[in-house]
Design an enzyme around this catalytic site. Structure first.
Site, PDB file in Angstrom:
ATOM      1  N   ASN A   1       0.833  -1.204   0.000  1.00 44.83           N
ATOM      2  CA  ASN A   1       0.000   0.000   0.000  1.00 44.83           C
ATOM      3  C   ASN A   1       0.863   1.248   0.000  1.00 44.83           C
ATOM      4  O   ASN A   1       2.052   1.206   0.332  1.00 44.83           O
ATOM      5  CB  ASN A   1      -0.914   0.017   1.228  1.00 44.83           C
ATOM      6  CG  ASN A   1      -0.140   0.201   2.531  1.00 44.83           C
ATOM      7  OD1 ASN A   1       0.452  -0.748   3.044  1.00 44.83           O
ATOM      8  ND2 ASN A   1      -0.136   1.399   3.069  1.00 44.83           N
ATOM      9  N   CYS A   2       0.255   2.365  -0.398  1.00 46.50           N
ATOM     10  CA  CYS A   2       0.855   3.679  -0.205  1.00 46.50           C
ATOM     11  C   CYS A   2      -0.082   4.456   0.703  1.00 46.50           C
ATOM     12  O   CYS A   2      -0.876   3.866   1.429  1.00 46.50           O
ATOM     13  CB  CYS A   2       1.105   4.380  -1.539  1.00 46.50           C
ATOM     14  SG  CYS A   2      -0.384   4.723  -2.487  1.00 46.50           S
ATOM     15  N   MET A   3      -0.030   5.769   0.676  1.00 42.21           N
ATOM     16  CA  MET A   3      -0.839   6.564   1.592  1.00 42.21           C
ATOM     17  C   MET A   3      -2.335   6.378   1.351  1.00 42.21           C
ATOM     18  O   MET A   3      -3.126   6.373   2.289  1.00 42.21           O
ATOM     19  CB  MET A   3      -0.491   8.049   1.446  1.00 42.21           C
ATOM     20  CG  MET A   3       0.917   8.396   1.872  1.00 42.21           C
ATOM     21  SD  MET A   3       1.140   8.361   3.661  1.00 42.21           S
ATOM     22  CE  MET A   3       0.376   9.919   4.126  1.00 42.21           C
TER      23      MET A   3
END
Length: 481
Positions: A27-29
């Protein structure tokens, strides 16, 4: 906004082909990032209909599901737990699927070059996303410290407590930047298929000192490499080159290394090879690349037209999920200027989205779906989280997305013009929040108040132009229901 639940993640997993089709989950933000074995098995249309999913972006074998801030990490944790449990397996591929898969493979072959670039740049999200909370925290603390310093220390007779407080708030940023290269080296080598610890060790070569007479830093114990001078230049560019190449060398060494000796000798051979390559080739080349990148973007940022182009095109890079590719540039600018002058320019893109969305809200009738969507996404947009507005509001309607880019370009032009006139502004850290949350993190050669004022001016211009362009030119033949 919908809450991330186990049921929702099970539904997502089923629609991407089951656990057997997920090679990697991260995941990212704001996005759940899934690397799929066969991207043809993912049902994009059904995924977009899931409550809480704001959009779906495909970058070659990586499927990016936009969930919004604060939710992607939870989703990734739940998804990995589901995959590990093995409760959901990939469905068998029937003969009816073969034509679809063939078409998908043809599409991938035709876009091989583009996909390769996207695939490379998308790895930067894996490298830098885990560090973003630290960048934001250190930047906010530094912003508070600088504000207190301007008000209570400069030109005043400060108390001992105030001096200690300012020093305490600044120490976290100093600690982060002192050893940031090592963190990046670890993440980079791991992202490109190597061992993170080897990347960290290679990155430490850029942190160590090579002057025995120096009074600062940690002396490495060597001042030359077999008669060749050592000049640890290149900063983050050199670290990335060393770690990325190091990962390739490590994988190649592992191919020929007997299994019984792998744990003992693979890293030894990798470090011996890459240490020499780093000292002799990467440090000099990285230094020149670093200088060239700094020169290019300093000149673009100081040029109103260049700044407008950067701000106007930034949303497109967000749509394709390659905006993390700008992060090495941020480091170069921090090194050259002491602040990140590109970030506030790119942040204008999000402000243009806000203006465009407000125009759509004004044009739409009461009790329409689009008004409900905008109500839920406008506050995150103002705070700097633009993906809900992009994927839920402007991008599906096309014209408002274009006019939003125009609004961002106008704000970028303003900041570039102010820089051209002699007052460049920038973020006080490598990476941070955009939108109004970034205001206290702004600084300039004339202090933080000037930096904050210019940034606010840019935001207001982007809001206004994005609104006006959309209201008058971006609503014709657009679904406002």
């Amino acid at each position: 906004m919908a809450k991330i639940t186990q049921t929702m993640m099970a539904q997502v997993l089923s629609l991407v082909g089951g656990s057997g089709n997920v090679a990697k989950c991260g995941n990212c933000m704001t996005r759940l990032r899934l690397t799929l074995n066969n991207s043809a098995l993912a049902d994009h249309a059904a995924l977009k209909k899931i409550s809480g999913v704001m959009g779906v972006v495909e970058s070659d074998a990586q499927l990016q599901i936009i969930l919004g801030p604060g939710k992607a990490q939870t989703a990734a944790d739940m998804m990995n737990a589901l995959i590990e449990s093995g409760d959901n397996v990939a469905p068998a591929v029937s003969e009816a699927d073969l034509s679809t898969i063939a078409a998908q493979q043809k599409k991938q072959m035709k876009s091989k070059q583009t996909s390769a670039v996207q695939r490379f740049l998308s790895k930067f999200a894996t490298i830098f996303t885990p560090l973003i909370p630290g960048f934001i925290a250190a930047g906010l603390l530094l912003g508070i410290a600088t504000l207190l310093e301007q008000i209570y220390v400069v030109g005043q007779t400060p108390s001992e407590f105030m001096l200690d407080l300012v020093a305490y708030l600044k120490v976290f940023g100093k600690g982060l930047f002192a050893f940031l290269s090592i963190l990046i080296g670890y993440n980079a080598q791991q992202a490109f298929g190597g061992s993170g610890v080897n990347g960290a060790i290679l990155a430490s070569l850029f942190v160590l000192g090579y002057d025995p007479e120096a009074t600062k830093g940690i002396y490495s114990g060597m001042s030359e490499f077999f008669g060749f001078a050592i000049d640890p230049r290149g900063n983050i560019i050199g670290v990335l080159l060393a770690a990325i190449l190091g990962a390739q060398v490590e994988r190649k060494v592992r191919e020929y290394m007997p299994d019984d000796l792998d744990m003992i000798l693979t890293s030894v051979v990798t470090l011996l090879i890459m240490g020499a390559v780093t000292f002799l080739i990467i440090m000099p080349i990285g230094g020149e690349l670093f200088k060239g990148m700094s020169w290019l973007f300093l000149n673009l940022n100081d040029n109103p037209l260049g700044a407008a182009i950067l701000a106007g095109l930034f949303l497109i890079s967000v749509v394709f999920g390659i905006h993390q590719g700008f992060v090495p540039v941020y480091f170069a600018l921090m090194e050259a200027q002491g602040f990140n002058s590109l970030f506030p320019i790119l942040a204008m893109a999000g402000a243009g989205q806000v203006g465009a969305s407000l125009a759509l809200y004004a044009r739409a009738k009461k009790e329409t779906t689009i008004r409900t969507q905008i109500k839920g996404a406008i506050i995150p947009g103002i705070l700097g989280i633009g993906e809900p507005l992009i994927y839920g509001v402007t991008l599906p309607r096309v014209k408002p997305f274009v006019t939003a880019c125009i609004g961002g370009a106008a704000g970028g032009f303003f900041i570039g013009l102010i820089s051209y006139l002699g007052l460049p502004v920038g973020l006080n850290t490598v990476f941070g929040p955009s939108g109004v949350v970034a205001i206290p993190l702004m600084t300039s050669a004339d202090g933080i108040f000037a930096g904050m004022a210019v940034f606010v001016g840019g935001l207001l211009i982007s809001y206004t132009v994005g609104f006006a362009a959309t209201y008058f030119f971006g609503c014709k033949d657009v679904d406002l229901s």
